[in-house]
Design a protein around this motif. Structure first.
Motif, PDB file in Angstrom:
ATOM      1  N   MET A   1       0.815  -1.216   0.000  1.00  0.00           N
ATOM      2  CA  MET A   1       0.000   0.000   0.000  1.00  0.00           C
ATOM      3  C   MET A   1       0.852   1.270   0.000  1.00  0.00           C
ATOM      4  N   ARG A   2       2.131   1.121  -0.315  1.00  0.00           N
ATOM      5  CA  ARG A   2       3.016   2.279  -0.440  1.00  0.00           C
ATOM      6  C   ARG A   2       3.972   2.015  -1.577  1.00  0.00           C
ATOM      7  N   ASN A   3       4.072   2.972  -2.497  1.00  0.00           N
ATOM      8  CA  ASN A   3       4.960   2.788  -3.645  1.00  0.00           C
ATOM      9  C   ASN A   3       5.531   4.148  -4.038  1.00  0.00           C
ATOM     10  N   SER A   4       6.847   4.279  -3.899  1.00  0.00           N
ATOM     11  CA  SER A   4       7.507   5.563  -4.116  1.00  0.00           C
ATOM     12  C   SER A   4       7.948   5.783  -5.553  1.00  0.00           C
ATOM     13  N   VAL A   5       7.759   4.800  -6.431  1.00  0.00           N
ATOM     14  CA  VAL A   5       8.265   4.938  -7.800  1.00  0.00           C
ATOM     15  C   VAL A   5       7.137   5.082  -8.823  1.00  0.00           C
ATOM     16  N   ILE A   6       5.924   5.324  -8.355  1.00  0.00           N
ATOM     17  CA  ILE A   6       4.798   5.590  -9.250  1.00  0.00           C
ATOM     18  C   ILE A   6       4.488   7.083  -9.208  1.00  0.00           C
ATOM     19  N   ASP A   7       4.408   7.693 -10.367  1.00  0.00           N
ATOM     20  CA  ASP A   7       4.016   9.102 -10.457  1.00  0.00           C
ATOM     21  C   ASP A   7       2.489   9.137 -10.458  1.00  0.00           C
ATOM     22  N   TYR A   8       1.914   9.380  -9.291  1.00  0.00           N
ATOM     23  CA  TYR A   8       0.454   9.314  -9.153  1.00  0.00           C
ATOM     24  C   TYR A   8      -0.238  10.437  -9.914  1.00  0.00           C
ATOM     25  N   ALA A   9       0.364  11.599  -9.958  1.00  0.00           N
ATOM     26  CA  ALA A   9      -0.230  12.706 -10.699  1.00  0.00           C
ATOM     27  C   ALA A   9      -0.298  12.377 -12.192  1.00  0.00           C
ATOM     28  N   ALA A  10       0.769  11.759 -12.705  1.00  0.00           N
ATOM     29  CA  ALA A  10       0.787  11.373 -14.112  1.00  0.00           C
ATOM     30  C   ALA A  10      -0.240  10.277 -14.382  1.00  0.00           C
ATOM     31  N   ALA A  11      -0.367   9.347 -13.444  1.00  0.00           N
ATOM     32  CA  ALA A  11      -1.370   8.294 -13.604  1.00  0.00           C
ATOM     33  C   ALA A  11      -2.762   8.902 -13.715  1.00  0.00           C
ATOM     34  N   GLU A  12      -3.073   9.837 -12.840  1.00  0.00           N
ATOM     35  CA  GLU A  12      -4.388  10.485 -12.880  1.00  0.00           C
ATOM     36  C   GLU A  12      -4.580  11.261 -14.169  1.00  0.00           C
ATOM     37  N   ALA A  13      -3.536  11.948 -14.607  1.00  0.00           N
ATOM     38  CA  ALA A  13      -3.629  12.741 -15.831  1.00  0.00           C
ATOM     39  C   ALA A  13      -3.885  11.876 -17.054  1.00  0.00           C
ATOM     40  N   HIS A  14      -3.407  10.637 -17.009  1.00  0.00           N
ATOM     41  CA  HIS A  14      -3.598   9.719 -18.140  1.00  0.00           C
ATOM     42  C   HIS A  14      -4.777   8.778 -17.938  1.00  0.00           C
ATOM     43  N   GLY A  15      -5.565   9.030 -16.895  1.00  0.00           N
ATOM     44  CA  GLY A  15      -6.762   8.228 -16.680  1.00  0.00           C
ATOM     45  C   GLY A  15      -6.492   6.836 -16.172  1.00  0.00           C
ATOM     46  N   VAL A  16      -5.388   6.668 -15.439  1.00  0.00           N
ATOM     47  CA  VAL A  16      -5.017   5.352 -14.913  1.00  0.00           C
ATOM     48  C   VAL A  16      -5.360   5.281 -13.428  1.00  0.00           C
ATOM     49  N   THR A  17      -6.165   4.308 -13.050  1.00  0.00           N
ATOM     50  CA  THR A  17      -6.458   4.050 -11.643  1.00  0.00           C
ATOM     51  C   THR A  17      -5.321   3.235 -11.044  1.00  0.00           C
ATOM     52  N   VAL A  18      -4.862   3.591  -9.848  1.00  0.00           N
ATOM     53  CA  VAL A  18      -3.783   2.860  -9.179  1.00  0.00           C
ATOM     54  C   VAL A  18      -4.326   2.263  -7.887  1.00  0.00           C
ATOM     55  N   CYS A  19      -4.133   0.964  -7.725  1.00  0.00           N
ATOM     56  CA  CYS A  19      -4.590   0.261  -6.526  1.00  0.00           C
ATOM     57  C   CYS A  19      -3.444  -0.535  -5.915  1.00  0.00           C
ATOM     58  N   GLY A  20      -3.579  -0.875  -4.637  1.00  0.00           N
ATOM     59  CA  GLY A  20      -2.546  -1.639  -3.949  1.00  0.00           C
ATOM     60  C   GLY A  20      -3.109  -2.896  -3.322  1.00  0.00           C
ATOM     61  N   THR A  21      -2.279  -3.537  -2.530  1.00  0.00           N
ATOM     62  CA  THR A  21      -2.681  -4.744  -1.803  1.00  0.00           C
ATOM     63  C   THR A  21      -2.095  -4.669  -0.393  1.00  0.00           C
ATOM     64  N   ALA A  22      -2.553  -5.532   0.458  1.00  0.00           N
ATOM     65  CA  ALA A  22      -1.937  -5.662   1.776  1.00  0.00           C
ATOM     66  C   ALA A  22      -0.558  -6.302   1.625  1.00  0.00           C
ATOM     67  N   SER A  23       0.253  -6.198   2.675  1.00  0.00           N
ATOM     68  CA  SER A  23       1.585  -6.806   2.680  1.00  0.00           C
ATOM     69  C   SER A  23       1.969  -7.108   4.120  1.00  0.00           C
ATOM     70  N   SER A  24       2.459  -8.305   4.369  1.00  0.00           N
ATOM     71  CA  SER A  24       2.799  -8.711   5.725  1.00  0.00           C
ATOM     72  C   SER A  24       4.224  -8.315   6.082  1.00  0.00           C
ATOM     73  N   SER A  25       4.412  -7.898   7.334  1.00  0.00           N
ATOM     74  CA  SER A  25       5.757  -7.572   7.813  1.00  0.00           C
ATOM     75  C   SER A  25       6.494  -8.801   8.330  1.00  0.00           C
ATOM     76  N   THR A  26       5.820  -9.930   8.416  1.00  0.00           N
ATOM     77  CA  THR A  26       6.447 -11.136   8.958  1.00  0.00           C
ATOM     78  C   THR A  26       7.608 -11.655   8.105  1.00  0.00           C
ATOM     79  N   PRO A  27       7.466 -11.788   6.779  1.00  0.00           N
ATOM     80  CA  PRO A  27       8.576 -12.329   5.980  1.00  0.00           C
ATOM     81  C   PRO A  27       9.878 -11.550   6.099  1.00  0.00           C
ATOM     82  N   PRO A  28       9.882 -10.200   6.055  1.00  0.00           N
ATOM     83  CA  PRO A  28      11.173  -9.510   6.215  1.00  0.00           C
ATOM     84  C   PRO A  28      11.779  -9.666   7.600  1.00  0.00           C
ATOM     85  N   VAL A  29      10.937  -9.801   8.634  1.00  0.00           N
ATOM     86  CA  VAL A  29      11.458 -10.058   9.979  1.00  0.00           C
ATOM     87  C   VAL A  29      12.199 -11.394   9.985  1.00  0.00           C
ATOM     88  N   GLU A  30      11.572 -12.406   9.416  1.00  0.00           N
ATOM     89  CA  GLU A  30      12.172 -13.740   9.400  1.00  0.00           C
ATOM     90  C   GLU A  30      13.452 -13.766   8.574  1.00  0.00           C
TER      91      GLU A  30
END
Length: 319
Positions: free
Chosen positions: A81-110
């Motif tokens: 649910m966080r992505n720093s490499v997507i230009d959200y303003a450009a996505a909106e300007a081009h009519g692109v909807t951007v959606c995310g997903t959940a992500s677990s913190s468990t795998p990186p801890v392990e």
């Protein structure tokens, strides 16, 4: 005619294994891309016919220039649910909807603990020696019990890494720009007086900070010089937090005992990259998020995102 959905960087062919795409199969054709595209020209060509793109984590940038080259694109699904490499303003300007997903913190801890333990007990060197007929016992393990674990960052992942360190009988300290004594005490750890104090006094240092203007290059040559020669550094967060050239110099010169690294300035790592052959380095190909549970969430919710978008009610919209 069905819409075309391109799934990027599906190195393990996981997208179709860990999700039920039959729910949208009558309206969407799924095309997986098991190779990484190194430049925008190749990426734009690969996605020219895509109405929907599913991208994995922050490996593939979507700047304004790319959106301009993808006139058919209407939905971009990013894992997490966080992505720093997507230009959200450009996505909106081009009519692109951007959606995310959940992500677990468990795998990186392990994975963080897999790297710490692998470094401490020389597991790669000992396993390779045993399998190749080399020496029987060639390393002396570094103890965890009674040693100090220094955490740069005590958020969702860092605090869970801390609990494991405490279970091993380690003394755990933490530091970040905004960390308070109260928050550290709640996690059962000591607040380091400063970043420099944490680096100089820790036997193991693990990075768990988000990448920002404040954390980019946080550990450079001067900071790495503060580490004990017997200390280990682990980075499962973001490559740009640690100056890679400074880390390579410290490893080659033996100024630290070793490092465990899961993130790199360029991913996938080029064949001739110096991180592939650096001494005292336990390196993994960005496995922090790669687990069955996370893939089930990523791709399962990507299908949900597509289904909701097709119904005209997008869910988990970003940013």
């Amino acid at each position: 005619m069905r819409l075309r959905c391109a799934v990027l960087d599906d190195f393990q062919h996981a997208a179709t294994e860990f999700a039920d795409w039959s729910r949208v199969a009558d309206r969407v054709e799924v095309v997986t891309h098991p190779r990484h595209y190194d430049d925008e020209d190749a990426l734009a060509a690969a996605l020219a016919d895509a109405d929907i793109v599913v991208t994995l984590r922050e490996r593939v940038a979507f700047p304004a220039s790319l959106f301009a080259r993808l006139p058919k694109l209407r939905l971009l699904v990013a894992s997490g649910m966080r992505n720093s490499v997507i230009d959200y303003a450009a996505a909106e300007a081009h009519g692109v909807t951007v959606c995310g997903t959940a992500s677990s913190s468990t795998p990186p801890v392990e994975l963080t603990w897999a790297l710490i333990l692998g470094l401490a007990r020389g597991l790669v060197a000992e396993s390779n020696a045993l399998r190749s007929g080399g020496p029987w016992q060639s390393t002396v393990g570094a103890d965890l019990h009674g040693r100090r674990l220094g955490l740069l960052g005590l958020g969702k992942i860092g605090s869970r890494v801390a609990r494991v360190g405490l279970a091993f009988g380690m003394e755990v300290t933490a530091w970040s720009q905004n960390l308070t004594e109260e928050r550290a005490r709640e996690a059962g750890v000591r607040l380091a007086a400063s970043k420099e104090d944490l680096l100089a006094s820790s036997d193991f240092v693990s990075v768990h900070l988000a990448l920002s203007d404040r954390t980019r290059g946080l550990l450079g040559a001067a900071e790495l010089a503060l580490l004990k020669p017997t200390a280990y550094l682990v980075n499962t967060s973001r490559a740009a937090i640690v100056d890679q050239d400074a880390l390579l110099a410290a490893l080659h010169e033996g100024r630290i005992a070793g490092a465990g690294v899961d993130v790199f300035d360029t991913e996938p790592l080029p064949a001739g990259h110096p991180m592939r052959t650096a001494p005292r380095l336990l390196a993994t190909p960005h496995l922090g998020y790669v687990s069955r549970a996370n893939y089930t969430t990523y791709y399962g919710q990507a299908v949900e995102d597509i289904e909701a978008w097709l119904a005209g009610s997008p869910v988990r919209r970003l940013p």
